[in-house]
Design an enzyme around this catalytic site. Structure first.
Site, mmCIF file in Angstrom:
data_model
loop_
_atom_site.group_PDB
_atom_site.id
_atom_site.type_symbol
_atom_site.label_atom_id
_atom_site.label_comp_id
_atom_site.label_asym_id
_atom_site.label_seq_id
_atom_site.Cartn_x
_atom_site.Cartn_y
_atom_site.Cartn_z
ATOM 1 N N LYS A 3 0.854 -1.190 0.000
ATOM 2 C CA LYS A 3 0.000 0.000 0.000
ATOM 3 C C LYS A 3 0.889 1.240 0.000
ATOM 4 O O LYS A 3 1.503 1.580 1.008
ATOM 5 C CB LYS A 3 -0.911 0.036 1.232
ATOM 6 C CG LYS A 3 -1.961 1.170 1.139
ATOM 7 C CD LYS A 3 -2.450 1.661 2.471
ATOM 8 C CE LYS A 3 -1.545 2.710 3.065
ATOM 9 N NZ LYS A 3 -1.550 4.015 2.323
ATOM 10 N N GLY A 16 6.055 4.994 9.309
ATOM 11 C CA GLY A 16 5.316 6.249 9.333
ATOM 12 C C GLY A 16 5.416 6.921 10.687
ATOM 13 O O GLY A 16 6.359 6.683 11.454
ATOM 14 N N SER A 17 4.435 7.729 10.997
ATOM 15 C CA SER A 17 4.474 8.530 12.218
ATOM 16 C C SER A 17 4.131 7.701 13.448
ATOM 17 O O SER A 17 3.498 6.641 13.357
ATOM 18 C CB SER A 17 3.492 9.699 12.108
ATOM 19 O OG SER A 17 2.152 9.227 12.183
ATOM 20 N N THR A 51 0.214 7.483 13.923
ATOM 21 C CA THR A 51 -0.427 6.496 13.058
ATOM 22 C C THR A 51 0.011 5.086 13.438
ATOM 23 O O THR A 51 -0.788 4.143 13.389
ATOM 24 C CB THR A 51 -0.086 6.779 11.586
ATOM 25 O OG1 THR A 51 -0.455 8.121 11.268
ATOM 26 C CG2 THR A 51 -0.831 5.837 10.660
ATOM 27 N N GLY A 52 1.270 4.920 13.844
ATOM 28 C CA GLY A 52 1.744 3.607 14.269
ATOM 29 C C GLY A 52 0.944 3.053 15.432
ATOM 30 O O GLY A 52 0.673 1.839 15.494
ATOM 31 N N GLU A 93 8.128 0.958 12.180
ATOM 32 C CA GLU A 93 9.295 1.841 12.116
ATOM 33 C C GLU A 93 8.737 3.256 12.100
ATOM 34 O O GLU A 93 8.161 3.702 11.109
ATOM 35 C CB GLU A 93 10.131 1.531 10.879
ATOM 36 C CG GLU A 93 11.507 2.173 10.922
ATOM 37 C CD GLU A 93 11.521 3.560 10.314
ATOM 38 O OE1 GLU A 93 11.537 4.541 11.101
ATOM 39 O OE2 GLU A 93 11.513 3.675 9.088
ATOM 40 N N CYS A 126 13.491 9.888 8.652
ATOM 41 C CA CYS A 126 13.286 9.627 10.077
ATOM 42 C C CYS A 126 14.585 9.548 10.846
ATOM 43 O O CYS A 126 14.641 9.899 12.029
ATOM 44 C CB CYS A 126 12.469 8.355 10.271
ATOM 45 S SG CYS A 126 13.183 6.906 9.459
ATOM 46 N N GLU A 181 9.780 16.440 16.044
ATOM 47 C CA GLU A 181 10.425 16.020 14.803
ATOM 48 C C GLU A 181 9.887 16.894 13.678
ATOM 49 O O GLU A 181 8.705 16.809 13.317
ATOM 50 C CB GLU A 181 10.136 14.545 14.502
ATOM 51 C CG GLU A 181 10.804 14.069 13.228
ATOM 52 C CD GLU A 181 10.419 12.647 12.836
ATOM 53 O OE1 GLU A 181 11.221 12.004 12.146
ATOM 54 O OE2 GLU A 181 9.329 12.193 13.220
#
Length: 481
Positions: free
Chosen positions: A179, A230-231, A234-235, A252, A286, A383
């Site tokens: 995706k 991702g963030s 969202t993780g 990650e 990141c 960040e």
């Protein structure tokens, strides 16, 4: 497929979902935005729940046979796939710059890294460990593929991070459904289209969709593992959703990497490295330097030379020659950056380079350096994922270690010193998944990469990363009874 068909160049003008090795379209389409111009990129499909169900069904069917193929068969297919990606490097690189915004030189480097990662990861042997061997019995631990993996790819490195997930899944015997980020679907769709030439139907598939495609995948009972990059926010949602079906999960997530510069460094050698490693991809990585701690003995001179170096780096459309800073990738990130930049005034910070964002047709932000902001300031705590770098003084080793470890992120960190013993002593105490001495952002397909604390769960790459796509199985083999 004939060899000539496998070697023919990809068409980078039209884009389709890939389901069961078929290129498919959808009734509804959307398009990404070229972040350098604000103009729409080509149309891409918007996958539905029905499309996902078809892809899962095809993946589960493919898993039955792919999972019992040999490592040698998988390796051969992957190496041919790597060759084909490299044969299409021009198309992938230009498409990556179009959709992501990074300069063409950085885009071509990312595409070349994809081939390196494919060959590197597929060279790793998956072990079978003998726990006990007697005349009566043998006890072993082996690793079995999990099933169907869902690979949720971010918009900053859509080629390399998709390839890392694809090769880790298929080399260990799984099927994978990719995706892409809705912001950067183009290269990932072409990676899957190219994969149809080398893998059986259902082994590698890709679905472009809206933001709801991620939750569809994490909730789908036919998907056994999710690898998400991702963030942090969202993780956490991904993990909560995966818990409903006890999916295996690798996360990650975000980082706010500190770099500690000791007073004995050769500034003329270190500053160009630190400058590049703080601003590569317009700081949208990141695990690049986000917080720079410079020893007070050299602080003023170091800061002045860093400003001069960064000022020399060109800002512009990634298709132009010698550009280092392209735009940030999307309007959402641009607005977040503007909010963070507003804190320069509200918190009375001192920019020594940049400090403002000018409106343009694209999402361009000129590099900014903040002189010794307080640790409590937003530019230190958050960040940025935009080219703004806080540079802080330090004098006491214990204190700078404490400051470097103070945040809930713990992805990467680095120490820079001519005194390797001292640098290693500091590095040993840094809380991060990856720690470098006299470098930052070095990566290898052979070396695991992941975060501590809220920067993630599990690792990608290396043997440890491959085993995250496997279930360990213990076998007790009775020789006689």
């Amino acid at each position: 497929m004939a060899a000539s068909d496998k070697n023919s160049a990809l068409d980078f003008k039209t884009f389709h979902n890939v389901i069961n090795n078929q290129l498919t379209s959808t009734a509804v389409t959307r398009h990404g935005i070229n972040p350098a111009t604000g103009e729409p990129n080509p149309a891409v499909p918007v996958a539905t729940q029905e499309d996902l169900d078809k892809a899962v069904q095809a993946a589960r069917a493919a898993f039955n046979t792919w999972s019992i193929s040999s490592l040698e068969e998988r390796r051969a297919a992957l190496h041919a796939y790597a060759d084909a990606i490299e044969a299409n490097i021009d198309g992938f690189s230009k498409t990556l710059t179009m959709e992501q915004g990074k300069p063409l030189s950085q885009a071509s480097t990312e595409v070349r890294m994809a081939g390196t990662w494919i060959r590197g990861l597929s060279s790793i042997e998956i072990p079978t460990n003998t726990i006990e061997e007697t005349e009566d019995r043998r006890v072993i631990q082996r690793y079995k593929p999990i099933g169907v993996a869902g690979a949720i790819v971010p918009w900053n490195f859509p080629v390399l991070l998709a390839v890392g997930k694809i090769v880790s899944a298929v080399y260990t015997g799984n099927a994978v459904i990719v995706k892409p980020s809705p912001f950067t679907p183009y290269c990932d769709l072409k990676l899957a289209e190219l994969a149809t030439r080398f893998f059986p139907p259902g082994v590698v598939q890709c679905l472009s969709g809206e933001d709801n495609m991620g939750p569809m995948m994490t909730e789908h009972p036919g998907i056994d593992k999710i690898s998400f990059t991702g963030s942090i926010a969202t993780g956490k949602r991904v993990m909560a959703s995966c818990s409903k079906t006890l999916k295996r999960v690798t996360l990650e997530l975000g980082g706010n990497d500190p770099a500690i510069i000791c007073g004995d460094v050769d500034m003329d050698t270190v500053i160009p490295q630190v400058g590049i490693l703080s601003y590569l991809c317009s700081s949208q990585i990141c695990k690049i330097i986000k917080r720079l701690y410079v020893h007070e003995e050299i602080y003023d001179e170091f800061l002045g030379k860093l400003v001069a170096f960064v000022k020399s780096l060109k800002v512009g459309n990634g298709t132009e020659a010698d550009v280092f800073f392209g735009p940030v990738q999307n309007k959402m990130q641009f607005e977040k950056a503007k909010s963070l930049f507003s804190s320069i005034d509200t918190e009375k910070l001192k920019p020594v380079l940049g400090g403002t964002i000018e409106e343009s047709n694209g999402y361009f932000i000129h590099p900014t350096i903040i002189d010794n902001p307080p640790d409590s300031s937003r530019v230190v705590q958050e960040e940025a994922f935009a080219p703004i770098l806080p540079v802080m003084k330090w004098s006491d080793e214990e204190d700078v270690i404490k400051r470097a470890n103070a945040l809930e992120t713990a992805l990467g960190a680095s120490v820079w010193s001519k005194d390797l013993e001292r640098a290693t002593r500091i590095a040993d105490r840094l809380e991060a998944g990856v720690v470098w001495v006299n470098s930052h952002f070095d990566a290898s397909p052979m070396a695991p990469f992941g975060g501590h604390k809220q920067s993630g769960i599990g690792v990608e790459w290396g043997l440890a990363g491959l085993l995250e796509y496997c279930n360990p199985q213990t076998q007790w083999l009775k020789k006689s009874f």
